[in-house]
Design a protein around this motif. Structure first.
Motif, PDB file in Angstrom:
ATOM      1  N   ASP A 196       0.861  -1.171   0.000  1.00  0.00           N
ATOM      2  CA  ASP A 196       0.000   0.000   0.000  1.00  0.00           C
ATOM      3  C   ASP A 196       0.904   1.230   0.000  1.00  0.00           C
ATOM      4  N   VAL A 197       0.888   1.972  -1.102  1.00  0.00           N
ATOM      5  CA  VAL A 197       1.852   3.049  -1.281  1.00  0.00           C
ATOM      6  C   VAL A 197       1.718   4.106  -0.196  1.00  0.00           C
ATOM      7  N   ALA A 198       0.504   4.604   0.020  1.00  0.00           N
ATOM      8  CA  ALA A 198       0.307   5.680   0.996  1.00  0.00           C
ATOM      9  C   ALA A 198       0.664   5.217   2.413  1.00  0.00           C
ATOM     10  N   GLU A 199       0.292   3.990   2.729  1.00  0.00           N
ATOM     11  CA  GLU A 199       0.610   3.458   4.062  1.00  0.00           C
ATOM     12  C   GLU A 199       2.119   3.366   4.260  1.00  0.00           C
ATOM     13  N   ARG A 200       2.827   2.903   3.236  1.00  0.00           N
ATOM     14  CA  ARG A 200       4.282   2.790   3.321  1.00  0.00           C
ATOM     15  C   ARG A 200       4.937   4.164   3.399  1.00  0.00           C
TER      16      ARG A 200
ATOM     17  N   ARG B   6       3.647   6.871   4.715  1.00  0.00           N
ATOM     18  CA  ARG B   6       3.423   7.371   6.079  1.00  0.00           C
ATOM     19  C   ARG B   6       4.400   6.728   7.061  1.00  0.00           C
ATOM     20  N   ALA B   7       4.659   5.430   6.860  1.00  0.00           N
ATOM     21  CA  ALA B   7       5.603   4.743   7.747  1.00  0.00           C
ATOM     22  C   ALA B   7       7.011   5.295   7.590  1.00  0.00           C
ATOM     23  N   LEU B   8       7.373   5.636   6.370  1.00  0.00           N
ATOM     24  CA  LEU B   8       8.721   6.145   6.104  1.00  0.00           C
ATOM     25  C   LEU B   8       8.903   7.600   6.537  1.00  0.00           C
ATOM     26  N   THR B   9       7.799   8.297   6.775  1.00  0.00           N
ATOM     27  CA  THR B   9       7.881   9.730   7.115  1.00  0.00           C
ATOM     28  C   THR B   9       7.318  10.011   8.511  1.00  0.00           C
ATOM     29  N   ASP B  10       7.279   8.981   9.358  1.00  0.00           N
ATOM     30  CA  ASP B  10       6.764   9.142  10.727  1.00  0.00           C
ATOM     31  C   ASP B  10       5.365   9.725  10.733  1.00  0.00           C
ATOM     32  N   GLY B  11       4.578   9.341   9.721  1.00  0.00           N
ATOM     33  CA  GLY B  11       3.184   9.760   9.662  1.00  0.00           C
ATOM     34  C   GLY B  11       2.943  11.096   9.006  1.00  0.00           C
TER      35      GLY B  11
END
Length: 330
Positions: free
Chosen positions: A201-205, A207-212
């Motif tokens: 899931d692109v958006a979910e990933r 967010r994980a990579l950018t601390d939300g």
């Protein structure tokens, strides 16, 4: 300089359709008019805009040639030309349509001089895509050191150039690609992180990579398949830059969708509006050639096809079987 013949080979199409509408014909040697030059091509750049024009998404006047980008040598000039002389090495990237040919007529103010230490094949594979990257990174959204960006199709022609240039500007680059081979290429050419869009899931990933937080800008050349993920990946007041339709046109976006996403911005830029004058064209090309020559950006020619196999080149591009830039060789 190659000998001048009275006939040239060129690709023509009588109407929109699939790759099969592209046919190689022999036609008369074009002669330049006032303010025009004839360029004998060394290499021709293949771009997704060619597909959009071939299919009719971007309408042409039929019958027509195809192609907007090539590099070669000025063969002859029309009356009043002062910018170039026969023998000059040049490239062009915004038409007129008809670059799929052994030679083509271009207005002198739409061509740029290619530095002597830059191969013509590199110029043909980089000018349109590289000036697009310059426009996106430096003018549509001015990327600054420390910002995180999301780049779809990171192993494609524009993607590989944009990722390297963004990294040179000090940005952190998250790219999306379709398979592991392309992921390896994208990581080697500027991306800090790569997302396999078919498996994650692109958006979910993001967010994980950018601390939300999300990213400052999304550069999206894919269109329909990635539009929602692009919007969902943005930080507050982030910008969604839609600049292509590889999977089909992006859907309409309601203003309230931008508001609810965090006061987002959206733009649909076209390179030709950013290089409308000769001065703008020269500045964009000079910036591109500078980062290529200083090693910040390496141009990858992923594949070449003979001019006679233009249809097969289109099939490969549409099937996402290409990486980097694709050239047609006359």
């Amino acid at each position: 300089m190659p000998p001048t013949d009275s006939r040239i080979r060129a690709v023509r199409l009588d109407g929109p359709g699939g790759p099969e509408v592209l046919r190689l014909v022999e036609t008369g040697q074009p002669e330049p008019g006032p303010g025009e030059i004839r360029v004998r091509h060394a290499a021709i750049g293949l771009n997704f805009i060619d597909v959009y024009q071939r299919t009719g998404l971007y309408p042409l006047a039929w019958p027509s040639g195809l192609g907007l980008e090539a590099a070669g040598v000025v063969e002859t000039t029309g009356p009043g030309v002062r910018r170039f002389r026969p023998g000059d090495r040049v490239a062009y990237a915004n038409g007129p349509v008809g670059a799929y040919a052994e030679a083509h007529i271009v207005r002198e103010g739409r061509a740029v001089r290619v530095p002597d230490d830059l191969p013509l094949e590199t110029a043909a594979g980089a000018l349109l895509k590289g000036m697009t990257a310059e426009m996106l990174l430096r003018r549509v959204f001015h990327v600054k050191p420390g910002q995180t960006i999301l780049l779809h199709a990171a192993a494609g022609g524009v993607g590989l150039l944009l990722a390297q240039w963004a990294r040179a500007l000090g940005a952190r680059v998250i790219g999306t690609v379709g398979d592991a081979v392309k992921a390896e290429l994208a990581l080697a050419r500027g991306c800090d992180h790569v997302i396999l869009y078919g498996e994650e899931d692109v958006a979910e990933r993001v967010r994980a990579l950018t601390d939300g937080d999300g990213v400052a800008v999304v550069y999206d050349s894919v269109g329909a398949a990635t539009a929602e993920a692009s919007l969902d990946s943005l930080a507050r007041r982030g910008m969604y830059v839609s600049f292509g339709n590889a999977s089909g046109p992006a859907p309409a976006v309601a203003p309230l969708r931008l508001s609810r996403g965090g006061s987002l911005f959206m733009t649909r830029p076209t390179l030709f509006d950013y290089v409308a004058t000769t001065d703008e064209l020269d500045a964009a090309a000079a910036a591109l050639f500078r980062v290529i020559r200083d090693g910040s950006v390496q141009v990858r020619i992923g594949q070449t096809f003979p001019l006679a196999e233009a249809a097969e080149a289109h099939r490969a591009l549409e099937a996402r079987r290409t990486t980097g830039s694709t050239l047609l060789i006359p």
